[in-house]
Design an enzyme around this catalytic site. Structure first.
Site, PDB file in Angstrom:
ATOM      1  N   CYS A   2       9.066   9.911 -45.313  1.00  0.00           N
ATOM      2  CA  CYS A   2       8.146   8.787 -45.157  1.00  0.00           C
ATOM      3  C   CYS A   2       8.712   7.748 -44.199  1.00  0.00           C
ATOM      4  CB  CYS A   2       7.926   8.090 -46.491  1.00  0.00           C
ATOM      5  SG  CYS A   2       7.349   9.156 -47.785  1.00  0.00           S
ATOM      6  N   ARG A  28       8.726  11.400 -37.567  1.00  0.00           N
ATOM      7  CA  ARG A  28       9.415  11.683 -38.825  1.00  0.00           C
ATOM      8  C   ARG A  28       8.657  12.702 -39.677  1.00  0.00           C
ATOM      9  NH1 ARG A  28      13.052   7.524 -40.529  1.00  0.00           N
ATOM     10  NH2 ARG A  28      12.542   7.898 -42.711  1.00  0.00           N
ATOM     11  N   GLY A 102      11.688   7.349 -50.181  1.00  0.00           N
ATOM     12  CA  GLY A 102      12.799   7.751 -51.041  1.00  0.00           C
ATOM     13  C   GLY A 102      12.289   8.531 -52.227  1.00  0.00           C
ATOM     14  N   GLU A 488      20.052  32.611 -31.870  1.00  0.00           N
ATOM     15  CA  GLU A 488      18.793  31.954 -31.507  1.00  0.00           C
ATOM     16  C   GLU A 488      19.000  30.708 -30.646  1.00  0.00           C
ATOM     17  OE1 GLU A 488      16.349  30.357 -34.679  1.00  0.00           O
ATOM     18  OE2 GLU A 488      18.078  29.754 -35.844  1.00  0.00           O
TER      19      GLU A 488
HETATM   20  O1  M6R Z   1       9.375  28.131 -42.459  1.00  0.00           O
HETATM   21  P1  M6R Z   1      10.138  29.330 -42.906  1.00  0.00           P
HETATM   22  O2  M6R Z   1      11.337  29.018 -43.716  1.00  0.00           O
HETATM   23  O3  M6R Z   1       9.259  30.327 -43.610  1.00  0.00           O
HETATM   24  O4  M6R Z   1      10.636  30.006 -41.566  1.00  0.00           O
HETATM   25  C1  M6R Z   1      11.304  31.228 -41.585  1.00  0.00           C
HETATM   26  C2  M6R Z   1      11.900  31.552 -40.237  1.00  0.00           C
HETATM   27  O5  M6R Z   1      10.907  31.634 -39.257  1.00  0.00           O
HETATM   28  C3  M6R Z   1      12.959  30.524 -39.808  1.00  0.00           C
HETATM   29  O6  M6R Z   1      13.948  30.394 -40.769  1.00  0.00           O
HETATM   30  C4  M6R Z   1      13.582  30.931 -38.480  1.00  0.00           C
HETATM   31  O7  M6R Z   1      14.333  32.095 -38.639  1.00  0.00           O
HETATM   32  C5  M6R Z   1      14.419  29.799 -37.887  1.00  0.00           C
HETATM   33  N1  M6R Z   1      14.294  29.833 -36.451  1.00  0.00           N
HETATM   34  C6  M6R Z   1      15.855  29.904 -38.235  1.00  0.00           C
HETATM   35  O8  M6R Z   1      16.650  28.943 -37.627  1.00  0.00           O
END
Ligand code: M6R
Length: 609
Positions: A2, A28, A102, A488
């Site tokens: 928030c 945010r 919070g 990644e």
């Molecule tokens: O929103 P989700 O937790 O379902 O997303 C799952 C994956 O797409 C996500 O964790 C993805 O692997 C990220 N890029 C990891 O850093």
């Protein structure tokens, strides 16, 4: 999370100033918006669910009268994103308005107490208890000022808060208070502002006063006055001059959201320890009754599930099956049935593969439980019981703070289940609960003491073509997650597997200088892991160890090492041990010239199968 904002302007109306400030807090993340102003002895309020522009189109946020007001962007934690739950909230008589950021841990007890006294609640939020508490204090002691009533009321709160309160009974004031949620004050010749974050008022002033935990601030047309909540004593603090650009302010001075979010983890872990007991208990009951439990997720959330399968087994003696969501239908689509329970874990609550697996299981009458960061997401709507992990919005594409929060919630569930099933002694229970409470500090210490070391390791290995990430037991999950982060964000091909598997094939890749990251907490796997390190070392690999502080055996074998404070129990170890690997991915990306916040080909929420 928030965003709160408040202002007293000398000339003109407050509403358009609040509206513009809330727009600057949009980053945010939020699901509802609201404003309240004071004019001619009354409060004027507009609030609704939806984005600011949508709400403005329907309600016109700019035409509230008066030169003093408060505003809010809500990220739902307690209660769905509905108009009734949007802030500001009012007391019974409509004489006090509040906005809050919070989580109030003891809100259920306080609500019960206040309801017994005759207070009527309209929303499902934890925030509403604060305004009724202020009302109660003020009615009991009418001679108090608004500030004193707020001061007395917040002493009853457990949890985190940054609040701003206004009342027509004291029409020239905004009273704010802070504990473990950010609060800043801005000043110029024409106005005084309070906000969750500097970007809210940065275009209006570069003079800011940071408010500390346990402080209350009274804003008036004359400026601001800070007092300590504990003893009401006055605090003198001059404004600082900021030289931040709006972009720097949004990232709170960090160069990237990913680094900001890594650094936020002590705070987000603290939030995750503030979950409402009854949700944890309810989910524990469902898990206890289940005949078979599938932990279903993708990417980082799947790695949290993998770690959780060790937690449930080791603590509660419950076998669970972590499954990558996109494989669920093929692997279990025919066998899942009314006796199956699916615990779906998804930060966004919108990942298409996860939702498809859940829908398949629902059609076969399985029980659906959800763990997500986004209240109001599809996953929360289709789950029998869900828990909001309360990490706040994550902007970097790489999941960092949301991973450690997921682990924290899952370990709390495992611990409760162990207790329910009588698999753990009271001493063990107390010991683990205390270690959990301590984790935010442990993570803080790692960031403070090891970040520079990780930076140097990234410099040393920046040109490496491939990495291995190895661990045993629960650290296998940490290894998988460390590898995903590096791939990644830094685009380094990497392989992860349980360390015991190396000699069944992958070791053939090792040649001198090949970087191998070992995750080596001092748990039951430590001895065997040393054997695996020696196998790699004998073939010339460069060993990077994430190890316990002062572990001399590993230190002797490692080319580089990062130290984790002693005394972290095995089942909790993925939480601190992943931190250096998040930092490694971040600094490798920087070394290799990539923007870690926006990795190519990836989206934050993957809504296609
Ligand atoms: O929103 P989700 O937790 O379902 O997303 C799952 C994956 O797409 C996500 O964790 C993805 O692997 C990220 N890029 C990891 O850093």
């Amino acid at each position: 999370m928030c965003g709160i904002f408040g202002c007293i302007v000398k000339d003109g109306n407050a509403a358009p100033v609040i509206h513009a400030a809330l727009k600057r807090l949009e980053y945010r993340g939020y699901d509802s918006v609201g404003e309240a102003t004071l004019h001619e002895s009354s409060l004027h309020i507009k609030k609704d669910q939806g984005k600011i522009d949508e709400v403005h189109k329907i309600h016109n946020l700019d035409d509230l009268p008066g030169n003093i007001g408060i505003g809010h962007t809500r990220w739902a934690t307690h209660g769905a994103p509905l108009q009734v739950n949007a802030h500001p909230h009012l007391d019974c008589d409509g004489q006090i308005a509040i906005v809050h950021n919070g989580i109030i841990e003891n809100f259920s007890e306080l609500k019960q107490e206040l309801e017994n006294l005759g207070h009527v609640f309209k929303s499902k939020t934890d925030t509403e208890v604060i305004v009724h508490l202020i009302e109660h204090v003020w009615k009991t002691k009418p001679s108090l000022s608004l500030a004193d009533a707020v001061l007395e009321a917040v002493k009853r709160l457990e949890g985190s808060y940054a609040i701003a309160v206004i009342s027509p009974k004291e029409p020239n004031k905004i009273v704010c208070a802070r504990y473990e949620s950010p609060l800043v004050v801005g000043v110029n010749e024409n106005a005084v502002y309070c906000a969750s974050d500097i970007p809210a008022f940065l275009p209006l002033t570069n003079k800011a006063v940071i408010i500390n935990d346990g402080e209350l601030v009274i804003l008036s047309p004359q400026g601001y006055e800070i007092r300590k909540i504990a003893d009401s004593s006055l605090v003198t603090r001059e404004p600082k001059i900021l030289d931040w650009t709006p972009e720097m302010a949004v990232k709170q001075g960090y160069p990237h959201f990913m680094l900001k979010e890594i650094h936020e983890q002590p705070a987000t872990l603290r939030n995750t320890l503030r979950l409402q007991e009854h949700y944890l208990d309810l989910m524990t009951t469902f898990l206890d009754r289940a005949h078979e439990v599938f932990l279903v997720a993708c990417g980082t959330s799947y790695h949290a599930c993998l770690a959780a399968s060790y937690m449930f087994s080791k603590l509660a003696f419950l076998a669970t099956y972590p499954i990558i969501a996109s494989e669920f239908m093929e692997q279990h689509g025919k066998s899942v049935n009314i006796d199956s329970t699916i615990l779906a874990v998804s930060q966004s609550g919108e990942t298409a593969d996860t939702l498809a697996a859940v829908n398949c299981a629902r059609q076969r009458a399985a029980t659906i439980l959800g763990l997500t960061n986004v209240i109001g997401s599809t996953l929360t709507r289709i789950s029998r019981v869900y828990i909001g992990q309360q990490s706040g919005p994550e902007i970097g594409v790489a999941a960092t703070k949301t991973f450690t929060s997921q682990l924290s919630v899952l370990s709390q569930l495992a611990l409760r289940l162990a207790k329910k099933r009588g698999k753990i002694s009271q001493d063990e229970m107390d010991f683990l609960a205390e270690k959990m409470e301590n984790l935010p500090d442990v993570v803080d210490e790692i960031i403070q003491t090891q970040e520079e070391k990780v930076k140097q390791i990234a410099k040393k290995y920046k040109d490496a073509k491939t990495f291995f990430f190895l661990g045993r037991g629960i650290s296998t999950a940490t290894a998988y997650e460390g590898r995903l982060k590096l791939m990644e964000i830094a685009y380094v091909p990497a392989i992860a597997f349980p360390a015991g598997e190396s000699k069944h094939g992958p070791i053939s890749l090792i040649e001198p200088g090949f970087p191998v990251v070992f995750i080596c907490p001092k748990d039951d796997t430590h001895k065997t892991l040393i054997g695996n390190i020696m196998e790699m070392k004998a073939r010339g690999a460069s060993i990077i160890a994430i190890m316990e502080e002062g572990d001399e055996e590993i230190k002797k074998l490692a080319d580089d090492y990062v130290e984790i404070p002693k005394g972290v129990p095995e089942v909790l170890s993925p939480i601190p041990y992943i931190i250096p690997l998040q930092l490694l991915a971040y600094y490798m990306a920087i070394e290799r010239g990539h923007n870690p916040d926006t990795p190519r080909n990836l989206a934050k929420s993957v809504t296609v199968k």
